[in-house]
Design a protein around this motif. Sequence first.
Motif, PDB file in Angstrom:
ATOM      1  N   UNK A  49       0.821  -1.221   0.000  1.00  0.00           N
ATOM      2  CA  UNK A  49       0.000   0.000   0.000  1.00  0.00           C
ATOM      3  C   UNK A  49       0.851   1.265   0.000  1.00  0.00           C
ATOM      4  N   UNK A  50       1.907   1.264   0.829  1.00  0.00           N
ATOM      5  CA  UNK A  50       2.695   2.480   1.012  1.00  0.00           C
ATOM      6  C   UNK A  50       3.776   2.694  -0.045  1.00  0.00           C
ATOM      7  N   UNK A  51       4.333   1.612  -0.567  1.00  0.00           N
ATOM      8  CA  UNK A  51       5.472   1.745  -1.487  1.00  0.00           C
ATOM      9  C   UNK A  51       5.219   1.142  -2.861  1.00  0.00           C
ATOM     10  N   UNK A  52       4.094   0.472  -3.030  1.00  0.00           N
ATOM     11  CA  UNK A  52       3.751  -0.073  -4.340  1.00  0.00           C
ATOM     12  C   UNK A  52       4.069  -1.550  -4.498  1.00  0.00           C
ATOM     13  N   UNK A  53       3.501  -2.114  -5.558  1.00  0.00           N
ATOM     14  CA  UNK A  53       3.633  -3.547  -5.832  1.00  0.00           C
ATOM     15  C   UNK A  53       5.075  -3.966  -6.058  1.00  0.00           C
ATOM     16  N   UNK A  54       5.849  -3.115  -6.752  1.00  0.00           N
ATOM     17  CA  UNK A  54       7.246  -3.477  -7.023  1.00  0.00           C
ATOM     18  C   UNK A  54       8.052  -3.617  -5.742  1.00  0.00           C
ATOM     19  N   UNK A  55       7.813  -2.741  -4.779  1.00  0.00           N
ATOM     20  CA  UNK A  55       8.542  -2.788  -3.517  1.00  0.00           C
ATOM     21  C   UNK A  55       8.209  -4.048  -2.714  1.00  0.00           C
ATOM     22  N   UNK A  56       6.993  -4.540  -2.852  1.00  0.00           N
ATOM     23  CA  UNK A  56       6.539  -5.682  -2.058  1.00  0.00           C
ATOM     24  C   UNK A  56       6.695  -7.022  -2.772  1.00  0.00           C
ATOM     25  N   UNK A  57       6.923  -7.014  -4.082  1.00  0.00           N
ATOM     26  CA  UNK A  57       6.875  -8.244  -4.884  1.00  0.00           C
ATOM     27  C   UNK A  57       7.817  -9.344  -4.391  1.00  0.00           C
ATOM     28  N   UNK A  58       9.086  -9.022  -4.151  1.00  0.00           N
ATOM     29  CA  UNK A  58      10.026 -10.081  -3.756  1.00  0.00           C
ATOM     30  C   UNK A  58       9.684 -10.633  -2.368  1.00  0.00           C
ATOM     31  N   UNK A  59       9.205  -9.746  -1.472  1.00  0.00           N
ATOM     32  CA  UNK A  59       8.810 -10.197  -0.140  1.00  0.00           C
ATOM     33  C   UNK A  59       7.584 -11.111  -0.228  1.00  0.00           C
ATOM     34  N   UNK A  60       6.645 -10.729  -1.083  1.00  0.00           N
ATOM     35  CA  UNK A  60       5.414 -11.517  -1.257  1.00  0.00           C
ATOM     36  C   UNK A  60       5.748 -12.912  -1.786  1.00  0.00           C
ATOM     37  N   UNK A  61       6.673 -12.986  -2.760  1.00  0.00           N
ATOM     38  CA  UNK A  61       7.076 -14.293  -3.306  1.00  0.00           C
ATOM     39  C   UNK A  61       7.688 -15.173  -2.213  1.00  0.00           C
ATOM     40  N   UNK A  62       8.594 -14.604  -1.436  1.00  0.00           N
ATOM     41  CA  UNK A  62       9.229 -15.375  -0.358  1.00  0.00           C
ATOM     42  C   UNK A  62       8.211 -15.810   0.685  1.00  0.00           C
ATOM     43  N   UNK A  63       7.279 -14.933   1.009  1.00  0.00           N
ATOM     44  CA  UNK A  63       6.231 -15.236   1.980  1.00  0.00           C
ATOM     45  C   UNK A  63       5.384 -16.412   1.493  1.00  0.00           C
ATOM     46  N   UNK A  64       5.029 -16.399   0.222  1.00  0.00           N
ATOM     47  CA  UNK A  64       4.193 -17.466  -0.343  1.00  0.00           C
ATOM     48  C   UNK A  64       4.929 -18.794  -0.426  1.00  0.00           C
ATOM     49  N   UNK A  65       6.253 -18.772  -0.417  1.00  0.00           N
ATOM     50  CA  UNK A  65       7.042 -20.010  -0.485  1.00  0.00           C
ATOM     51  C   UNK A  65       7.245 -20.655   0.889  1.00  0.00           C
ATOM     52  N   UNK A  66       6.894 -19.949   1.934  1.00  0.00           N
ATOM     53  CA  UNK A  66       7.054 -20.495   3.287  1.00  0.00           C
ATOM     54  C   UNK A  66       6.041 -21.620   3.500  1.00  0.00           C
ATOM     55  N   UNK A  67       6.518 -22.727   4.028  1.00  0.00           N
ATOM     56  CA  UNK A  67       5.696 -23.932   4.229  1.00  0.00           C
ATOM     57  C   UNK A  67       4.857 -23.807   5.505  1.00  0.00           C
ATOM     58  N   UNK A  68       3.986 -22.816   5.518  1.00  0.00           N
ATOM     59  CA  UNK A  68       3.181 -22.539   6.709  1.00  0.00           C
ATOM     60  C   UNK A  68       2.318 -23.735   7.117  1.00  0.00           C
TER      61      UNK A  68
END
Length: 116
Positions: A68-87
Amino acid sequence: GTAPDAGRRAPADVRRAPDAGARRTPPPAAAPDAAPRRDDEPPPAAPTKASLTALYEQVGTAIDRLHRERGADAAASFKRRYEQIAYLDAVRNPDIRVEVMKRLRALDGEVARALR
């Protein structure tokens, strides 16, 4: 009946000694960054499902805020890593929870730095 010597221990000189040539496994080394633990302290508790879920949600919320604050590009790599976590695997299997929690904490710290 009971044998006359039942329950008695053999004298020390008769007990079988461990094999002299047997290899002993050394105790596991402490992690280099682990704080020394006193003998009277209990071992650290394993993460619970609740603590895992709370941290997972916290990281997801931080990534959403970054988006929200910095845009999709700023969050993209974090989002990918988050989704790869075996929660879900970590919820089901306490043996992998510690490692998943470490990954989540690291990601949480990186997202927090990106938000500054």
